[in-house]
Design a protein around this motif. Sequence first.
Motif, PDB file in Angstrom:
ATOM      1  N   PHE A  25       1.156   5.215 -17.146  1.00  0.00           N
ATOM      2  CA  PHE A  25       0.166   4.157 -16.922  1.00  0.00           C
ATOM      3  C   PHE A  25       0.647   2.827 -17.510  1.00  0.00           C
ATOM      4  O   PHE A  25       0.496   1.774 -16.889  1.00  0.00           O
ATOM      5  N   TRP A  26       1.189   2.885 -18.724  1.00  0.00           N
ATOM      6  CA  TRP A  26       1.639   1.649 -19.369  1.00  0.00           C
ATOM      7  C   TRP A  26       2.806   1.032 -18.600  1.00  0.00           C
ATOM      8  O   TRP A  26       2.834  -0.184 -18.347  1.00  0.00           O
ATOM      9  N   THR A  27       3.770   1.856 -18.199  1.00  0.00           N
ATOM     10  CA  THR A  27       4.890   1.326 -17.423  1.00  0.00           C
ATOM     11  C   THR A  27       4.394   0.742 -16.103  1.00  0.00           C
ATOM     12  O   THR A  27       4.897  -0.297 -15.649  1.00  0.00           O
ATOM     13  N   GLY A  28       3.404   1.388 -15.507  1.00  0.00           N
ATOM     14  CA  GLY A  28       2.819   0.848 -14.288  1.00  0.00           C
ATOM     15  C   GLY A  28       2.179  -0.511 -14.510  1.00  0.00           C
ATOM     16  O   GLY A  28       2.248  -1.400 -13.635  1.00  0.00           O
ATOM     17  N   GLU A  29       1.565  -0.710 -15.670  1.00  0.00           N
ATOM     18  CA  GLU A  29       0.991  -2.020 -15.991  1.00  0.00           C
ATOM     19  C   GLU A  29       2.091  -3.084 -16.096  1.00  0.00           C
ATOM     20  O   GLU A  29       1.900  -4.240 -15.686  1.00  0.00           O
ATOM     21  N   LEU A  30       3.221  -2.687 -16.665  1.00  0.00           N
ATOM     22  CA  LEU A  30       4.347  -3.623 -16.749  1.00  0.00           C
ATOM     23  C   LEU A  30       4.804  -4.048 -15.361  1.00  0.00           C
ATOM     24  O   LEU A  30       5.085  -5.225 -15.112  1.00  0.00           O
ATOM     25  N   TRP A  31       4.877  -3.079 -14.440  1.00  0.00           N
ATOM     26  CA  TRP A  31       5.300  -3.422 -13.076  1.00  0.00           C
ATOM     27  C   TRP A  31       4.273  -4.320 -12.393  1.00  0.00           C
ATOM     28  O   TRP A  31       4.639  -5.246 -11.652  1.00  0.00           O
ATOM     29  N   LEU A  32       2.999  -4.067 -12.603  1.00  0.00           N
ATOM     30  CA  LEU A  32       1.971  -4.921 -12.011  1.00  0.00           C
ATOM     31  C   LEU A  32       2.053  -6.335 -12.567  1.00  0.00           C
ATOM     32  O   LEU A  32       1.899  -7.318 -11.829  1.00  0.00           O
ATOM     33  N   THR A  83       3.863  20.653 -16.143  1.00  0.00           N
ATOM     34  CA  THR A  83       2.544  20.182 -15.751  1.00  0.00           C
ATOM     35  C   THR A  83       2.594  19.577 -14.357  1.00  0.00           C
ATOM     36  O   THR A  83       3.666  19.189 -13.876  1.00  0.00           O
ATOM     37  N   HIS A  84       1.445  19.473 -13.740  1.00  0.00           N
ATOM     38  CA  HIS A  84       1.350  18.783 -12.444  1.00  0.00           C
ATOM     39  C   HIS A  84       1.237  17.272 -12.626  1.00  0.00           C
ATOM     40  O   HIS A  84       1.276  16.519 -11.638  1.00  0.00           O
ATOM     41  N   ASP A  85       1.110  16.789 -13.838  1.00  0.00           N
ATOM     42  CA  ASP A  85       0.897  15.359 -14.083  1.00  0.00           C
ATOM     43  C   ASP A  85       2.142  14.523 -13.843  1.00  0.00           C
ATOM     44  O   ASP A  85       2.190  13.338 -14.194  1.00  0.00           O
ATOM     45  N   LEU A  86       3.133  15.095 -13.220  1.00  0.00           N
ATOM     46  CA  LEU A  86       4.357  14.363 -12.902  1.00  0.00           C
ATOM     47  C   LEU A  86       4.078  13.197 -11.954  1.00  0.00           C
ATOM     48  O   LEU A  86       4.796  12.196 -11.962  1.00  0.00           O
ATOM     49  N   GLY A  87       3.034  13.309 -11.149  1.00  0.00           N
ATOM     50  CA  GLY A  87       2.667  12.190 -10.292  1.00  0.00           C
ATOM     51  C   GLY A  87       2.156  11.016 -11.098  1.00  0.00           C
ATOM     52  O   GLY A  87       2.551   9.866 -10.876  1.00  0.00           O
ATOM     53  N   PHE A  88       1.259  11.295 -12.042  1.00  0.00           N
ATOM     54  CA  PHE A  88       0.781  10.241 -12.940  1.00  0.00           C
ATOM     55  C   PHE A  88       1.954   9.582 -13.668  1.00  0.00           C
ATOM     56  O   PHE A  88       1.994   8.371 -13.853  1.00  0.00           O
ATOM     57  N   LEU A  89       2.898  10.402 -14.085  1.00  0.00           N
ATOM     58  CA  LEU A  89       4.013   9.903 -14.885  1.00  0.00           C
ATOM     59  C   LEU A  89       5.026   9.106 -14.065  1.00  0.00           C
ATOM     60  O   LEU A  89       5.473   8.038 -14.479  1.00  0.00           O
ATOM     61  N   TYR A  90       5.383   9.619 -12.879  1.00  0.00           N
ATOM     62  CA  TYR A  90       6.536   9.065 -12.173  1.00  0.00           C
ATOM     63  C   TYR A  90       6.190   8.162 -10.987  1.00  0.00           C
ATOM     64  O   TYR A  90       6.997   7.301 -10.633  1.00  0.00           O
ATOM     65  N   ASP A 150      -7.860  16.652 -10.722  1.00  0.00           N
ATOM     66  CA  ASP A 150      -6.970  15.549 -11.107  1.00  0.00           C
ATOM     67  C   ASP A 150      -5.711  15.496 -10.243  1.00  0.00           C
ATOM     68  O   ASP A 150      -5.138  14.421 -10.022  1.00  0.00           O
ATOM     69  N   CYS A 151      -5.252  16.644  -9.760  1.00  0.00           N
ATOM     70  CA  CYS A 151      -3.974  16.722  -9.062  1.00  0.00           C
ATOM     71  C   CYS A 151      -3.967  15.912  -7.766  1.00  0.00           C
ATOM     72  O   CYS A 151      -2.895  15.597  -7.240  1.00  0.00           O
ATOM     73  N   LEU A 152      -5.142  15.560  -7.239  1.00  0.00           N
ATOM     74  CA  LEU A 152      -5.156  14.732  -6.038  1.00  0.00           C
ATOM     75  C   LEU A 152      -4.425  13.412  -6.273  1.00  0.00           C
ATOM     76  O   LEU A 152      -3.889  12.810  -5.341  1.00  0.00           O
ATOM     77  N   LEU A 153      -4.386  12.946  -7.527  1.00  0.00           N
ATOM     78  CA  LEU A 153      -3.686  11.703  -7.860  1.00  0.00           C
ATOM     79  C   LEU A 153      -2.185  11.911  -8.018  1.00  0.00           C
ATOM     80  O   LEU A 153      -1.430  10.930  -8.087  1.00  0.00           O
ATOM     81  N   ASN A 154      -1.740  13.163  -8.064  1.00  0.00           N
ATOM     82  CA  ASN A 154      -0.317  13.444  -8.195  1.00  0.00           C
ATOM     83  C   ASN A 154       0.386  13.609  -6.849  1.00  0.00           C
ATOM     84  O   ASN A 154       1.616  13.547  -6.776  1.00  0.00           O
ATOM     85  N   LEU A 155      -0.386  13.785  -5.798  1.00  0.00           N
ATOM     86  CA  LEU A 155       0.202  14.065  -4.489  1.00  0.00           C
ATOM     87  C   LEU A 155       1.033  12.923  -3.911  1.00  0.00           C
ATOM     88  O   LEU A 155       2.006  13.182  -3.193  1.00  0.00           O
ATOM     89  N   PRO A 156       0.706  11.646  -4.160  1.00  0.00           N
ATOM     90  CA  PRO A 156       1.542  10.581  -3.599  1.00  0.00           C
ATOM     91  C   PRO A 156       3.021  10.672  -3.958  1.00  0.00           C
ATOM     92  O   PRO A 156       3.864  10.207  -3.187  1.00  0.00           O
ATOM     93  N   LEU A 157       3.360  11.265  -5.101  1.00  0.00           N
ATOM     94  CA  LEU A 157       4.771  11.440  -5.448  1.00  0.00           C
ATOM     95  C   LEU A 157       5.466  12.288  -4.393  1.00  0.00           C
ATOM     96  O   LEU A 157       6.622  12.015  -4.021  1.00  0.00           O
ATOM     97  N   LEU A 158       4.769  13.304  -3.880  1.00  0.00           N
ATOM     98  CA  LEU A 158       5.351  14.186  -2.867  1.00  0.00           C
ATOM     99  C   LEU A 158       5.397  13.503  -1.507  1.00  0.00           C
ATOM    100  O   LEU A 158       6.386  13.635  -0.769  1.00  0.00           O
ATOM    101  N   TYR A 159       4.345  12.781  -1.144  1.00  0.00           N
ATOM    102  CA  TYR A 159       4.375  12.045   0.125  1.00  0.00           C
ATOM    103  C   TYR A 159       5.552  11.054   0.126  1.00  0.00           C
ATOM    104  O   TYR A 159       6.273  10.929   1.118  1.00  0.00           O
ATOM    105  N   TRP A 160       5.711  10.340  -0.981  1.00  0.00           N
ATOM    106  CA  TRP A 160       6.801   9.362  -1.093  1.00  0.00           C
ATOM    107  C   TRP A 160       8.156  10.052  -0.977  1.00  0.00           C
ATOM    108  O   TRP A 160       9.069   9.530  -0.308  1.00  0.00           O
ATOM    109  N   ALA A 161       8.315  11.204  -1.620  1.00  0.00           N
ATOM    110  CA  ALA A 161       9.603  11.903  -1.586  1.00  0.00           C
ATOM    111  C   ALA A 161       9.983  12.289  -0.160  1.00  0.00           C
ATOM    112  O   ALA A 161      11.162  12.212   0.217  1.00  0.00           O
TER     113      ALA A 161
END
Length: 275
Positions: free
Chosen positions: A61-68, A101-108, A163-174
């Motif tokens: 989340f913090w790194t995402g704020e930096l990018w924004l 964990t499945h939180d790899l989407g939140f992280l990456y 919560d995992c619904l927020l992790n799915l975009p990592l897979l769509y992007w891949a």
Amino acid sequence: MTFEELMKKPELSPDETKKALELASRQTESCLSEFSSQFKSVYSENGFYTPVPNEQWTNGFWTGELWLAYENTGDERYREAALKQAESFLERIETGNHTDTHDLGFLYSLSCVSGYKLTGNETAKKAALLAADHLKSRFHEKGQFLQAWGAMDNLKNYRLIIDCLLNLPLLYWATEETGQPEYAKKARAHLDTALSVIIRPDYSTYHTYYFDPETGKPLRGVTHQGYSADSVWARGQAWGVYGLALSYRYTRSPEYLEDFKHVTDYFLTHLPENL
């Protein structure tokens, strides 16, 4: 208020949006010296965040704020700090540091996919694809879902959470990035499984749902963070709202849009009058 009524409300004006972005950027800048090479803890203490290593589920989340902030201001300081953190995320996924964990989407998604899209940085791309591979590996064929936490061979962990619904975009992007359909296929399978069990008839949601590890059949809905198994965890309902919107954005499947409207209506109609 329903979703349709909400859509009739006035949007933020360009001036209001500009002021909000400027305020957010100033707040991010005030933290930059302390959090360029470190990350913010999951929660604040006495109104302040403490620096922590890259081991928690919210670090992206913090790194995402930096990018924004970089996208909004063009200030190279944000870019430099975020790319430094992308290197940390690559090390984290390569060493398996708190990645069970499945939180790899939140992280990456927020840290490395964003960084790659904005700058073309190959370190960020490599880290994000490795994370997508690891997330894909958490898919259970029996049950057709991505396991939330913990060791895959521990039968007590045989469950998904909203919560995992927020992790799915990592897979769509891949899938978009590699041309390999398996990532998005597993994302869609997880989503369809989740929607079949976590949405109640009144469009409130369960937080967690367990499955039979022998047959893959759904067993029961419970909560890990809400008040009770039968209550509605507000943040979980919000994951449903946001997660469905994201999956519709990638798939354009009308059934996801319908579910989005219903779970959003439930959220809105249970807010107080001042929203």
